[in-house]
Design a protein around this motif. Sequence first.
Motif, PDB file in Angstrom:
ATOM      1  N   GLN A 467       7.689   5.698  -3.592  1.00  0.00           N
ATOM      2  CA  GLN A 467       6.534   5.139  -2.652  1.00  0.00           C
ATOM      3  C   GLN A 467       5.374   5.069  -3.610  1.00  0.00           C
ATOM      4  OE1 GLN A 467       7.289   3.654   0.059  1.00  0.00           O
ATOM      5  NE2 GLN A 467       9.563   4.503  -0.238  1.00  0.00           N
ATOM      6  N   LEU A 468       4.858   5.830  -4.279  1.00  0.00           N
ATOM      7  CA  LEU A 468       3.856   5.609  -5.306  1.00  0.00           C
ATOM      8  C   LEU A 468       3.933   4.425  -6.099  1.00  0.00           C
ATOM      9  CD1 LEU A 468       3.142   9.335  -6.439  1.00  0.00           C
ATOM     10  CD2 LEU A 468       1.677   7.862  -5.143  1.00  0.00           C
ATOM     11  N   LEU A 469       5.148   4.178  -6.782  1.00  0.00           N
ATOM     12  CA  LEU A 469       5.396   2.951  -7.530  1.00  0.00           C
ATOM     13  C   LEU A 469       5.351   1.774  -6.635  1.00  0.00           C
ATOM     14  CD1 LEU A 469       8.102   4.101  -9.499  1.00  0.00           C
ATOM     15  CD2 LEU A 469       6.062   3.347 -10.552  1.00  0.00           C
ATOM     16  N   ARG A 470       5.711   1.798  -5.551  1.00  0.00           N
ATOM     17  CA  ARG A 470       5.674   0.650  -4.566  1.00  0.00           C
ATOM     18  C   ARG A 470       4.342   0.400  -4.087  1.00  0.00           C
ATOM     19  NH1 ARG A 470       7.106  -0.753   0.647  1.00  0.00           N
ATOM     20  NH2 ARG A 470       7.236   1.354   1.472  1.00  0.00           N
ATOM     21  N   LEU A 471       3.618   1.385  -3.655  1.00  0.00           N
ATOM     22  CA  LEU A 471       2.658   1.054  -2.603  1.00  0.00           C
ATOM     23  C   LEU A 471       1.264   1.393  -3.292  1.00  0.00           C
ATOM     24  CD1 LEU A 471       3.961   2.428   0.820  1.00  0.00           C
ATOM     25  CD2 LEU A 471       3.800   0.071   0.037  1.00  0.00           C
ATOM     26  N   LYS A 482     -11.597   5.297  -2.845  1.00  0.00           N
ATOM     27  CA  LYS A 482     -11.490   5.504  -1.375  1.00  0.00           C
ATOM     28  C   LYS A 482     -10.650   4.914  -0.962  1.00  0.00           C
ATOM     29  CE  LYS A 482     -14.234   5.501   3.051  1.00  0.00           C
ATOM     30  NZ  LYS A 482     -15.477   5.341   3.501  1.00  0.00           N
ATOM     31  N   GLU A 483     -10.585   3.672  -1.313  1.00  0.00           N
ATOM     32  CA  GLU A 483      -9.276   2.557  -0.822  1.00  0.00           C
ATOM     33  C   GLU A 483      -8.052   2.923  -1.408  1.00  0.00           C
ATOM     34  OE1 GLU A 483     -12.063   1.467  -2.187  1.00  0.00           O
ATOM     35  OE2 GLU A 483     -13.148   0.502  -0.553  1.00  0.00           O
ATOM     36  N   LEU A 484      -7.958   3.329  -2.662  1.00  0.00           N
ATOM     37  CA  LEU A 484      -6.661   4.052  -3.344  1.00  0.00           C
ATOM     38  C   LEU A 484      -6.216   5.133  -2.351  1.00  0.00           C
ATOM     39  CD1 LEU A 484      -4.865   3.119  -5.661  1.00  0.00           C
ATOM     40  CD2 LEU A 484      -5.941   5.032  -6.789  1.00  0.00           C
ATOM     41  N   GLY A 485      -7.159   5.889  -1.820  1.00  0.00           N
ATOM     42  CA  GLY A 485      -6.766   7.088  -1.128  1.00  0.00           C
ATOM     43  C   GLY A 485      -5.949   6.667   0.064  1.00  0.00           C
ATOM     44  N   SER A 486      -6.447   5.498   0.767  1.00  0.00           N
ATOM     45  CA  SER A 486      -5.827   4.963   2.165  1.00  0.00           C
ATOM     46  C   SER A 486      -4.368   4.682   1.614  1.00  0.00           C
ATOM     47  CB  SER A 486      -6.477   3.934   2.241  1.00  0.00           C
ATOM     48  OG  SER A 486      -7.831   4.254   2.858  1.00  0.00           O
ATOM     49  N   LYS A 487      -4.150   4.123   0.287  1.00  0.00           N
ATOM     50  CA  LYS A 487      -2.635   3.687  -0.009  1.00  0.00           C
ATOM     51  C   LYS A 487      -1.978   4.702  -0.108  1.00  0.00           C
ATOM     52  CE  LYS A 487      -3.651  -0.835  -0.648  1.00  0.00           C
ATOM     53  NZ  LYS A 487      -2.597  -1.573   0.000  1.00  0.00           N
ATOM     54  N   ILE A 488      -2.651   5.934  -0.730  1.00  0.00           N
ATOM     55  CA  ILE A 488      -1.682   7.129  -0.613  1.00  0.00           C
ATOM     56  C   ILE A 488      -1.171   7.860   0.465  1.00  0.00           C
ATOM     57  CG2 ILE A 488      -1.898   9.576  -1.629  1.00  0.00           C
ATOM     58  CD1 ILE A 488      -3.768   8.739  -3.853  1.00  0.00           C
ATOM     59  N   TYR A 489      -2.088   7.642   1.365  1.00  0.00           N
ATOM     60  CA  TYR A 489      -1.783   8.333   2.737  1.00  0.00           C
ATOM     61  C   TYR A 489      -0.354   7.348   3.287  1.00  0.00           C
ATOM     62  CZ  TYR A 489      -5.183  11.846   3.014  1.00  0.00           C
ATOM     63  OH  TYR A 489      -6.010  13.001   2.846  1.00  0.00           O
ATOM     64  N   LYS A 528      -2.472   2.590 -14.947  1.00  0.00           N
ATOM     65  CA  LYS A 528      -0.987   1.871 -14.396  1.00  0.00           C
ATOM     66  C   LYS A 528       0.078   2.130 -15.401  1.00  0.00           C
ATOM     67  CE  LYS A 528       0.734  -2.492 -12.661  1.00  0.00           C
ATOM     68  NZ  LYS A 528       0.261  -3.778 -12.153  1.00  0.00           N
ATOM     69  N   SER A 529      -0.008   1.704 -16.407  1.00  0.00           N
ATOM     70  CA  SER A 529       1.092   1.774 -17.257  1.00  0.00           C
ATOM     71  C   SER A 529       1.827   2.969 -17.484  1.00  0.00           C
ATOM     72  CB  SER A 529       0.703   1.019 -18.764  1.00  0.00           C
ATOM     73  OG  SER A 529      -0.177   2.047 -19.388  1.00  0.00           O
ATOM     74  N   ARG A 530       1.174   4.134 -17.713  1.00  0.00           N
ATOM     75  CA  ARG A 530       1.476   5.489 -17.843  1.00  0.00           C
ATOM     76  C   ARG A 530       2.007   6.088 -16.591  1.00  0.00           C
ATOM     77  NH1 ARG A 530      -2.837   9.034 -21.148  1.00  0.00           N
ATOM     78  NH2 ARG A 530      -1.055  10.530 -21.370  1.00  0.00           N
ATOM     79  N   LEU A 531       1.442   5.496 -15.611  1.00  0.00           N
ATOM     80  CA  LEU A 531       2.128   6.063 -14.254  1.00  0.00           C
ATOM     81  C   LEU A 531       3.725   5.541 -14.042  1.00  0.00           C
ATOM     82  CD1 LEU A 531      -1.214   5.831 -11.828  1.00  0.00           C
ATOM     83  CD2 LEU A 531       0.306   7.795 -12.364  1.00  0.00           C
ATOM     84  N   GLU A 532       3.748   4.022 -14.409  1.00  0.00           N
ATOM     85  CA  GLU A 532       5.014   3.557 -14.402  1.00  0.00           C
ATOM     86  C   GLU A 532       6.078   4.128 -14.942  1.00  0.00           C
ATOM     87  OE1 GLU A 532       3.514  -1.027 -13.124  1.00  0.00           O
ATOM     88  OE2 GLU A 532       3.952  -0.600 -15.340  1.00  0.00           O
ATOM     89  N   ALA A 533       5.634   4.453 -16.365  1.00  0.00           N
ATOM     90  CA  ALA A 533       6.636   5.143 -17.290  1.00  0.00           C
ATOM     91  C   ALA A 533       6.908   6.458 -16.703  1.00  0.00           C
ATOM     92  CB  ALA A 533       5.927   5.198 -18.617  1.00  0.00           C
ATOM     93  N   ILE A 534       6.122   7.352 -16.199  1.00  0.00           N
ATOM     94  CA  ILE A 534       6.403   8.544 -15.740  1.00  0.00           C
ATOM     95  C   ILE A 534       7.313   8.759 -14.586  1.00  0.00           C
ATOM     96  CG2 ILE A 534       5.504  10.869 -14.829  1.00  0.00           C
ATOM     97  CD1 ILE A 534       3.126  10.205 -16.609  1.00  0.00           C
ATOM     98  N   LEU A 535       6.589   7.816 -13.352  1.00  0.00           N
ATOM     99  CA  LEU A 535       7.300   7.886 -12.126  1.00  0.00           C
ATOM    100  C   LEU A 535       8.684   7.029 -12.192  1.00  0.00           C
ATOM    101  CD1 LEU A 535       4.148   6.966  -9.857  1.00  0.00           C
ATOM    102  CD2 LEU A 535       5.137   9.325 -10.349  1.00  0.00           C
TER     103      LEU A 535
END
Length: 544
Positions: A467-471, A482-489, A528-535
């Motif tokens: 879901q992190l990768l998708r949303l 702040k907006e990214l926090g809403s996406k996390i929820y 973004k790029s490192r997150l995509e690789a790990i997740l």
Amino acid sequence: MREIPLSHWADQTAEKILRERGVLADGTPRTEFTCASGITPSGTVHIGNFREIISVDLVVRALRARGVNVRFIYSWDDYDVFRKVPANMPDPDVLEKYLRFPITMVPDTTGRDSSYARHHETDVESVLPAVGIFPEFLYQADRYRSGMYAGGIRTALEQRNRIKDCLNRFRDDAHKIPDSEEYWPVAVFCSACNRDTTEITGWDGEWAVSYSCACGHKETADLRTLKGIKLGWRVDWPMRWAREQVVFEPAGKDHHSQGGSFDTARLVAEEIYGWQAPVSFRYDFIGIKGTPGKMSSSKGKVVDLHDVLRVYPPEIVRYLFAGTRPNTEFVISFDLDVIKIYEDYDKTERIAFGLEKAKNEDVFRKERRIWELSQVDPDHLPATPCYAVPFRHLCNLLQINGGDAEAVMASLPDVEDSQRERLRVRMACAWYWITQCAPEEFRFSLRDPAAITESACGEPARAAAEQLLRLVVPFTDTLEEKELGSKIYAAAEACGMEPKAFFTASYEALIGKEQGPRLASFLKTIGKSRLEAILSACTGRTAP
């Protein structure tokens, strides 16, 4: 003479020295103000001992800022007796053989320096320039052995009954030296065995002193050439005040206790050596957090200046003392308190540069003066503040980049050339603290995508990663925190997880731990790029 507001205790002390010692007895202005400090190098010179050194340095700076000529002397009392082997010294069995010797004659069991005393002296002398302290070092063993103090010793022998009276004035009847007891203000290291297991047996009224030693040696020798003779501390101290014309010297609260060594030294200085005792103040002890009592070189349980400089840059080391009144006790700790100390220093610096508004003008002047006195070079104060990155965030950046300071530097916008070296020092301190001192819950490292297998990630971590990768990840470089926090929820809801469980699963996917830095900020910092690789590795997919 430059006028400086009296907002800081060092400036207040400087004004007191000028007021009380600015004029000689004949009415002429004093042309040199001698400020003194000193220690016995009986073991590691710890950060508690450093408090006296820097307290004098701060007053010296305050005096020099007023345009007066200052001599800053630091005495190594290396002709004191070696009484106890500290627990942190190598080859204690060798050192045991030298108990009761003068410290300067004890060997350095590390093999690095010419003596045990010189080893500890070198450790301090080599590091003081890093914090901008440059005293004139006086070595008392050399001065005694050269006969420099022969006149002062003879004066003490001539006036020994008056000195006994000075010592007795602060003692109750149970501790006074009896009238019937012969008092000698000197002790001797035996010429045969080098120990102080001696007893004075006579003095001819001029230069010849006789003594006997427990080893069986007996001798009558000339004060001017007898290398082993030494005054007792409460006479030695005031004798040196008079010889060096000391006008300021602080002392620890043990020396400044009622009837303590400072009180008796004051009497001896004024009544025997004709010198007014220096202006002084009491400084309190420094402890190690979680350990009762003060630090002790003789016990070997100490933190020294080298240790502190591994965690704090020089200006923050100075700030610890410049920002605290000397009579205030505090502890040195290397736990999460470190973050607050960095934050406190940074706030003072922002106020000093007008980047943060002080509560009022008095607070501004005090904070500005603390900042000035915290800088290493008083003649070349930084023209810009340190780069504005909170210490906690800097630690996160370093951990995300595996300690690569240059990678962190490259990721920070608008770092000025004048800020780079200070930032590098701060990063080195931060990395040392993270790897050597920080609590385990504060530490982390990003998981290596190449080492992640799908089976190594539990189901909650895989679901959170999906879901992190998708949303969330697609927006990490474009949305504010702040907006990214809403996406996390929203991602947590999509997983059917409670937010707390989702956060735990996200940290498990990213760093293999149940908790970590604030997640929205953490994701933006990773990028973004490192997150995509790990997740992606956690979900078993290939990163886009």
